[in-house]
Scaffold this motif. Structure first.
Motif, PDB file in Angstrom:
ATOM      1  N   PHE A  67       0.885  -1.159   0.021  1.00 52.25           N
ATOM      2  CA  PHE A  67       0.000  -0.275   0.094  1.00 52.25           C
ATOM      3  C   PHE A  67       0.791   1.180   0.055  1.00 52.25           C
ATOM      4  O   PHE A  67       0.579   2.527  -0.542  1.00 52.25           O
ATOM      5  N   SER A  68       1.968   0.997   0.573  1.00 53.13           N
ATOM      6  CA  SER A  68       2.836   2.358   0.624  1.00 53.13           C
ATOM      7  C   SER A  68       3.416   3.029  -0.753  1.00 53.13           C
ATOM      8  O   SER A  68       3.493   4.110  -1.236  1.00 53.13           O
ATOM      9  N   VAL A  69       3.759   1.655  -1.665  1.00 59.98           N
ATOM     10  CA  VAL A  69       4.250   1.886  -3.008  1.00 59.98           C
ATOM     11  C   VAL A  69       2.922   2.426  -3.860  1.00 59.98           C
ATOM     12  O   VAL A  69       3.005   3.493  -4.824  1.00 59.98           O
ATOM     13  N   ILE A  70       1.660   1.901  -3.562  1.00 58.32           N
ATOM     14  CA  ILE A  70       0.403   2.251  -4.233  1.00 58.32           C
ATOM     15  C   ILE A  70       0.191   3.849  -3.742  1.00 58.32           C
ATOM     16  O   ILE A  70      -0.213   4.612  -4.823  1.00 58.32           O
ATOM     17  N   PHE A  71       0.349   4.005  -2.606  1.00 64.90           N
ATOM     18  CA  PHE A  71       0.027   5.579  -2.108  1.00 64.90           C
ATOM     19  C   PHE A  71       1.170   6.289  -2.948  1.00 64.90           C
ATOM     20  O   PHE A  71       0.565   7.471  -3.320  1.00 64.90           O
ATOM     21  N   ILE A  72       2.239   6.321  -2.897  1.00 64.86           N
ATOM     22  CA  ILE A  72       3.184   7.199  -3.549  1.00 64.86           C
ATOM     23  C   ILE A  72       3.050   7.269  -5.006  1.00 64.86           C
ATOM     24  O   ILE A  72       3.174   8.209  -5.589  1.00 64.86           O
ATOM     25  N   GLY A  73       2.737   6.066  -5.573  1.00 62.48           N
ATOM     26  CA  GLY A  73       2.627   5.996  -6.805  1.00 62.48           C
ATOM     27  C   GLY A  73       1.529   6.426  -7.487  1.00 62.48           C
ATOM     28  O   GLY A  73       1.467   7.088  -8.326  1.00 62.48           O
ATOM     29  N   GLY A  74       0.271   6.472  -6.578  1.00 65.09           N
ATOM     30  CA  GLY A  74      -0.916   7.297  -7.025  1.00 65.09           C
ATOM     31  C   GLY A  74      -0.643   8.839  -6.996  1.00 65.09           C
ATOM     32  O   GLY A  74      -1.030   9.531  -7.866  1.00 65.09           O
ATOM     33  N   LEU A  75       0.318   9.273  -6.025  1.00 64.46           N
ATOM     34  CA  LEU A  75       0.507  10.556  -5.946  1.00 64.46           C
ATOM     35  C   LEU A  75       1.421  11.127  -7.371  1.00 64.46           C
ATOM     36  O   LEU A  75       1.224  12.009  -8.004  1.00 64.46           O
ATOM     37  N   MET A  76       2.426  10.355  -7.500  1.00 60.42           N
ATOM     38  CA  MET A  76       3.188  10.454  -8.722  1.00 60.42           C
ATOM     39  C   MET A  76       2.681  10.538 -10.090  1.00 60.42           C
ATOM     40  O   MET A  76       2.604  11.435 -10.812  1.00 60.42           O
ATOM     41  N   GLY A  77       1.848   9.267 -10.258  1.00 58.59           N
ATOM     42  CA  GLY A  77       1.556   9.021 -11.464  1.00 58.59           C
ATOM     43  C   GLY A  77       0.344   9.554 -11.792  1.00 58.59           C
ATOM     44  O   GLY A  77      -0.128   9.595 -13.073  1.00 58.59           O
ATOM     45  N   PHE A  78      -0.686   9.668 -10.676  1.00 53.26           N
ATOM     46  CA  PHE A  78      -2.089  10.131 -11.155  1.00 53.26           C
ATOM     47  C   PHE A  78      -1.999  11.477 -11.002  1.00 53.26           C
ATOM     48  O   PHE A  78      -2.259  12.586 -11.801  1.00 53.26           O
ATOM     49  N   ILE A  79      -1.972  11.996  -9.742  1.00 53.44           N
ATOM     50  CA  ILE A  79      -2.088  13.565  -9.344  1.00 53.44           C
ATOM     51  C   ILE A  79      -0.898  14.335  -9.951  1.00 53.44           C
ATOM     52  O   ILE A  79      -1.061  15.238 -10.951  1.00 53.44           O
ATOM     53  N   GLY A  80       0.376  13.834  -9.669  1.00 51.84           N
ATOM     54  CA  GLY A  80       1.530  14.548 -10.268  1.00 51.84           C
ATOM     55  C   GLY A  80       1.694  14.569 -11.736  1.00 51.84           C
ATOM     56  O   GLY A  80       1.525  15.658 -12.377  1.00 51.84           O
ATOM     57  N   THR A  81       1.336  13.569 -12.598  1.00 51.90           N
ATOM     58  CA  THR A  81       1.693  13.504 -13.894  1.00 51.90           C
ATOM     59  C   THR A  81       0.458  14.303 -14.589  1.00 51.90           C
ATOM     60  O   THR A  81       0.564  14.879 -15.473  1.00 51.90           O
ATOM     61  N   GLN A  82      -0.643  13.817 -13.979  1.00 46.46           N
ATOM     62  CA  GLN A  82      -1.953  14.514 -14.563  1.00 46.46           C
ATOM     63  C   GLN A  82      -1.846  15.903 -14.573  1.00 46.46           C
ATOM     64  O   GLN A  82      -2.445  16.906 -15.470  1.00 46.46           O
TER      65      GLN A  82
END
Length: 305
Positions: free
Chosen positions: A67-82
């Protein structure tokens, strides 16, 4: 052969959608939405659609340590990238943005080499240099006479940050993406992104011009395309293609995105043709192709680095 043909059709369709979404997003940013409004709209829609889809699939349990990877990944790949994606298109053209985004496989290789200690061949180093030369050509010769020339550097900066953020997301989530189904990854990452973005975007959503009574059918069509096709359909097509084609083949098809985005942007007047753009496309495409391919071995197919 049938599976291969289906895979080619899937990856071709997905990258066509991604390419078209660049000028579509540009059109939305010009009149109808702000970068934050556009980003959170996609986040909330993603939560709705992927959690709804997951109800019809066999439940898949995510281990706590992931879940920690999913959390950071969500911030980077979804919020950050979009967010950076839509922010960049406020200040620069779809052509410049799409050409810089084509560098993603190159940045992934660099990050993997630095942080994961993956080996890099001379051919890949040459590919990196060729791709970077294309990016430098884009930056140095970007049209200073355009109507957004004062913000062109800012647009290029956001584009490069978007590339870095997305590449970091790919490297970080590589293992969990192979471990769980795409829908499982998507529903949790969209949920994390939506929850984090909501406090900063609550007041922003009500100010989106597209949600007023003045929005046109064309504006709604653009938003529907971004939500249904780019956010949803293309997400399913890429894993479908990866099961039927070599990973390197799928990666090479990414080079279609800047070509499609450039052609459409020029046709609709979002950009215009200059001699440096096709040269930059050629340099980036050649460099990326060298990066994503490995030396062919007997009785083996190319694999992604």
């Amino acid at each position: 052969m049938k599976d291969k043909q289906q895979g080619v059709l899937a990856v071709l369709t997905a990258n066509t959608i991604f390419g078209l979404n660049i000028p579509v997003t540009k059109a939305l940013m010009e009149t109808w939405m702000t970068p934050m409004g556009y980003t959170v709209t996609r986040m909330f829609f993603g939560v709705l659609i992927f959690w709804l889809i997951s109800l019809f699939l066999k439940k898949e349990q995510v281990e706590k340590r992931d879940f920690s990877v999913i959390f950071i990944g969500g911030l980077m790949g979804f919020i950050g990238t979009q967010f950076l994606f839509s922010q960049a298109l406020q200040y620069t053209s779809p052509v410049i943005f799409s050409l810089l985004m084509a560098l993603t496989p190159v940045v992934v290789l660099i990050l993997s080499t630095v942080f994961l200690k993956e080996a890099v061949s001379l051919k890949k180093i040459v590919g990196i240099l060729v791709s970077i030369s294309g990016a430098i050509l884009i930056i140095v010769l970007s049209d200073s006479g355009s109507e957004m020339s004062g913000n062109q550097f800012l647009g290029i900066l956001f584009s490069l940050l978007c590339v870095l953020c997305y590449a970091g997301y790919l490297v970080l989530t590589r293992k969990v993406s192979m471990k769980y189904r795409p829908v499982t990854i998507a529903k949790w990452m969209f949920l994390v992104s939506a929850l984090v973005a909501f406090p900063f975007s609550f007041s922003e959503l009500g100010n989106q011009y597209i949600y007023s009574g003045n929005a046109t059918v064309t504006a709604y069509a653009f938003l529907v395309f971004a939500l249904l096709f780019s956010t949803t359909l293309a997400f399913f097509l890429m894993p479908y293609a990866l099961k039927r084609l070599e990973a390197s083949t799928v990666s090479i098809f990414m080079n279609l995105q800047p070509i499609i985005a450039s052609i459409v942007a020029m046709l609709v007047g979002q950009d215009h043709f200059t001699w440096d753009k096709p040269i930059a496309v050629i340099l980036v495409v050649i460099g990326v192709s060298m990066v994503v391919q490995k030396r062919h071995k007997p009785k083996e197919r190319f694999q992604e680095c």
